[in-house]
Design a protein around this motif. Structure first.
Motif, PDB file in Angstrom:
ATOM      1  N   MET A 109       0.812  -1.225   0.000  1.00 37.76           N
ATOM      2  CA  MET A 109       0.000   0.000   0.000  1.00 37.76           C
ATOM      3  C   MET A 109       0.846   1.276   0.000  1.00 37.76           C
ATOM      4  SD  MET A 109      -3.010  -0.899  -0.523  1.00 37.76           S
ATOM      5  CE  MET A 109      -2.355  -2.286  -1.447  1.00 37.76           C
ATOM      6  N   GLY A 110       2.120   1.174   0.426  1.00 39.72           N
ATOM      7  CA  GLY A 110       3.019   2.317   0.269  1.00 39.72           C
ATOM      8  C   GLY A 110       3.235   2.592  -1.206  1.00 39.72           C
ATOM      9  N   GLN A 111       3.477   1.526  -1.973  1.00 40.14           N
ATOM     10  CA  GLN A 111       3.679   1.678  -3.417  1.00 40.14           C
ATOM     11  C   GLN A 111       2.398   2.163  -4.092  1.00 40.14           C
ATOM     12  OE1 GLN A 111       6.552   1.637  -4.642  1.00 40.14           O
ATOM     13  NE2 GLN A 111       7.758   0.429  -3.192  1.00 40.14           N
ATOM     14  N   ALA A 112       1.252   1.674  -3.629  1.00 41.66           N
ATOM     15  CA  ALA A 112      -0.019   2.119  -4.209  1.00 41.66           C
ATOM     16  C   ALA A 112      -0.178   3.624  -4.012  1.00 41.66           C
ATOM     17  CB  ALA A 112      -1.185   1.362  -3.566  1.00 41.66           C
ATOM     18  N   ALA A 113       0.141   4.114  -2.798  1.00 41.62           N
ATOM     19  CA  ALA A 113       0.026   5.555  -2.518  1.00 41.62           C
ATOM     20  C   ALA A 113       0.986   6.350  -3.396  1.00 41.62           C
ATOM     21  CB  ALA A 113       0.314   5.821  -1.040  1.00 41.62           C
ATOM     22  N   LYS A 114       2.187   5.822  -3.532  1.00 46.25           N
ATOM     23  CA  LYS A 114       3.218   6.533  -4.308  1.00 46.25           C
ATOM     24  C   LYS A 114       2.799   6.691  -5.781  1.00 46.25           C
ATOM     25  CE  LYS A 114       7.300   7.881  -5.847  1.00 46.25           C
ATOM     26  NZ  LYS A 114       7.891   9.178  -5.561  1.00 46.25           N
ATOM     27  N   ILE A 115       2.352   5.613  -6.412  1.00 50.49           N
ATOM     28  CA  ILE A 115       2.052   5.718  -7.852  1.00 50.49           C
ATOM     29  C   ILE A 115       0.772   6.505  -8.099  1.00 50.49           C
ATOM     30  CG2 ILE A 115       3.422   3.727  -8.577  1.00 50.49           C
ATOM     31  CD1 ILE A 115       0.822   2.117  -8.733  1.00 50.49           C
ATOM     32  N   CYS A 116      -0.178   6.430  -7.166  1.00 46.14           N
ATOM     33  CA  CYS A 116      -1.389   7.254  -7.327  1.00 46.14           C
ATOM     34  C   CYS A 116      -1.024   8.724  -7.170  1.00 46.14           C
ATOM     35  CB  CYS A 116      -2.457   6.846  -6.313  1.00 46.14           C
ATOM     36  SG  CYS A 116      -3.177   5.222  -6.662  1.00 46.14           S
ATOM     37  N   ASN A 117      -0.177   9.039  -6.187  1.00 48.25           N
ATOM     38  CA  ASN A 117       0.260  10.431  -6.000  1.00 48.25           C
ATOM     39  C   ASN A 117       0.979  10.939  -7.244  1.00 48.25           C
ATOM     40  OD1 ASN A 117       0.953  12.803  -4.107  1.00 48.25           O
ATOM     41  ND2 ASN A 117       2.927  12.210  -4.960  1.00 48.25           N
ATOM     42  N   ASN A 118       1.900  10.138  -7.758  1.00 46.84           N
ATOM     43  CA  ASN A 118       2.686  10.618  -8.898  1.00 46.84           C
ATOM     44  C   ASN A 118       1.896  10.642 -10.200  1.00 46.84           C
ATOM     45  OD1 ASN A 118       4.681  10.947  -7.052  1.00 46.84           O
ATOM     46  ND2 ASN A 118       6.297  10.131  -8.362  1.00 46.84           N
ATOM     47  N   MET A 119       0.826   9.847 -10.269  1.00 46.52           N
ATOM     48  CA  MET A 119      -0.053   9.952 -11.430  1.00 46.52           C
ATOM     49  C   MET A 119      -0.747  11.319 -11.406  1.00 46.52           C
ATOM     50  SD  MET A 119      -2.938   7.314 -12.840  1.00 46.52           S
ATOM     51  CE  MET A 119      -4.241   7.771 -11.711  1.00 46.52           C
ATOM     52  N   ILE A 120      -1.138  11.788 -10.227  1.00 43.46           N
ATOM     53  CA  ILE A 120      -1.706  13.145 -10.120  1.00 43.46           C
ATOM     54  C   ILE A 120      -0.659  14.169 -10.552  1.00 43.46           C
ATOM     55  CG2 ILE A 120      -2.550  14.927  -8.531  1.00 43.46           C
ATOM     56  CD1 ILE A 120      -3.673  12.666  -6.757  1.00 43.46           C
ATOM     57  N   LEU A 121       0.571  13.986 -10.058  1.00 45.59           N
ATOM     58  CA  LEU A 121       1.646  14.945 -10.374  1.00 45.59           C
ATOM     59  C   LEU A 121       1.896  15.022 -11.879  1.00 45.59           C
ATOM     60  CD1 LEU A 121       3.915  16.793  -9.257  1.00 45.59           C
ATOM     61  CD2 LEU A 121       5.368  14.754  -9.114  1.00 45.59           C
ATOM     62  N   VAL A 180      -8.083   4.998 -16.018  1.00 44.19           N
ATOM     63  CA  VAL A 180      -7.211   6.146 -15.723  1.00 44.19           C
ATOM     64  C   VAL A 180      -6.874   6.897 -17.021  1.00 44.19           C
ATOM     65  CG1 VAL A 180      -6.222   5.281 -13.558  1.00 44.19           C
ATOM     66  CG2 VAL A 180      -5.198   4.575 -15.718  1.00 44.19           C
ATOM     67  N   PRO A 181      -7.878   7.492 -17.668  1.00 45.88           N
ATOM     68  CA  PRO A 181      -7.617   8.146 -18.962  1.00 45.88           C
ATOM     69  C   PRO A 181      -6.610   9.281 -18.872  1.00 45.88           C
ATOM     70  CG  PRO A 181      -9.837   8.639 -18.152  1.00 45.88           C
ATOM     71  CD  PRO A 181      -9.306   7.554 -17.293  1.00 45.88           C
ATOM     72  N   MET A 182      -6.638  10.079 -17.807  1.00 42.22           N
ATOM     73  CA  MET A 182      -5.686  11.186 -17.694  1.00 42.22           C
ATOM     74  C   MET A 182      -4.273  10.652 -17.450  1.00 42.22           C
ATOM     75  SD  MET A 182      -7.553  13.787 -18.198  1.00 42.22           S
ATOM     76  CE  MET A 182      -6.548  15.167 -17.716  1.00 42.22           C
TER      77      MET A 182
END
Ligand code: NAD
Length: 296
Positions: A164-176, A260-262
């Motif tokens: 779940m650390g990795q899940a948080a990281k990639i979701c955060n960076n997808m926003i970035l 995740v189209p964006m």
């Protein structure tokens, strides 16, 4: 203070290991690169002959490696054999969720405690000990890892179970990644419409278009003096690393059927930009692809 084995002393790991030394830990370091080893030694780390020698007798193991295959190999082939039940294994690399879960589960099957703890904050945060750690693993693992991570960061957050650390990281960076593309194309449009760049920044940074991509990594030179745009996009967070993280996010989304189209569009644009030779530039240089001014 703890005995810590630190594996992977690159752009991020070098500063992180040095900070563990600064707060009083004994750090035995290993990297396959001799230059990285020499720098770690100069920073006060103890040179280990190999990974097994670094891990032997340690209280904690920290890894900061390029990608999932390195993490899987290093743990399976070298760390697990030298580890003991009392120590905590902390992988701070950014890797795919599936590998993080697999390595965590392999550790648990051996009776070992492991957490995934990827970071946000970049090389500046690694050097200044201001990283944010997103920790996946058991509560017991989080409690053991926390005092070690405190020497390297300012925010340590338990994200959930293994992976779940990795899940948080990639979701955060997808926003970035997606917000940087949106910010960059808005600045290009503003310019073409005849709107002054600084004026647009002054308005949007105080309006609903505001984001980290705008106020910390503003893709045009001028409004944010510290942003990489002011130094020809050198340093910062490399476009190649952004592509890596977007690929991880889009791949993870496919695995669970999330739309995740964006994120996919951002991945496609960073793929093109990397293909044109922009990988070493800060990710805000994507604006040069959008305005047509990119020249390798
Ligand atoms: P890097 O390539 O500079 O460092 C990785 C280090 O690991 C290198 O020194 C390499 O020699 C070493 N290494 C590779 N295989 C090894 C092995 N088998 N045994 C020992 N050492 C080995 O990468 P980095 O920029 O420090 O990034 C590390 C991780 O942190 C990556 O997963 C990256 O995605 C993540 N990350 C990087 C940043 C950033 O701004 N650079 C920000 C956040 C997260």
């Amino acid at each position: 203070m703890a005995n810590i084995a630190f594996i992977g002393l690159g752009h991020m790991g070098s500063g992180m290991a040095a900070n563990l030394v600064k707060v009083g830990h004994k750090v035995r370091a290993f990297d396959v690169s001799e230059a990285a080893m020499a720098r770690a030694e100069a920073d006060g780390c103890i040179r280990a002959a190999n990974i097994g020698a670094a891990v032997d007798g340690a209280d904690a193991v920290v890894t900061m490696l390029p990608a999932g295959q390195h993490v899987a190999q290093v743990y399976a082939n070298e760390v697990f054999g030298a580890a003991r039940r009392e120590m905590v294994l902390i992988d701070c690399s950014t890797i795919d969720v599936a590998t993080a879960k697999q390595v965590g589960s392999d550790a648990a099957n051996l009776g070992l405690t492991m957490v995934d703890a990827p970071v946000s904050g970049g090389t500046g945060g690694a050097q200044a000990a201001t990283l944010t750690f997103m920790v996946g693993g058991s509560e017991a693992g989080f409690v053991l890892a926390r005092p070690i991570l405190e020497g390297m960061g300012k925010a340590i957050i338990h994200a959930g179970g293994p992976g779940m650390g990795q899940a948080a990281k990639i979701c955060n960076n997808m926003i970035l990644g997606a917000t940087m593309v949106a910010t960059a194309e808005a600045f290009v449009l503003a310019q073409k419409l005849g709107l002054d760049t600084q004026t647009f920044f002054d308005i949007s940074s105080k309006s609903s278009g505001q984001s980290f991509s705008m106020t910390s990594f503003c893709p045009v030179p001028g409004p944010v003096p510290a942003s990489p745009a002011n130094r020809d996009y050198a340093g910062g967070f490399g476009a190649a690393l952004m592509l890596k993280d977007l690929k991880l996010a889009v791949g993870a989304a496919a695995g669970v059927g999330a739309s995740v189209p964006m994120g996919s569009q951002a991945e496609a644009l960073f793929q093109i930009f990397n293909g044109l030779g922009g990988g070493n530039k800060d990710f805000s240089a994507i604006i040069k692809l959008l305005d047509g001014s990119w020249q390798d």
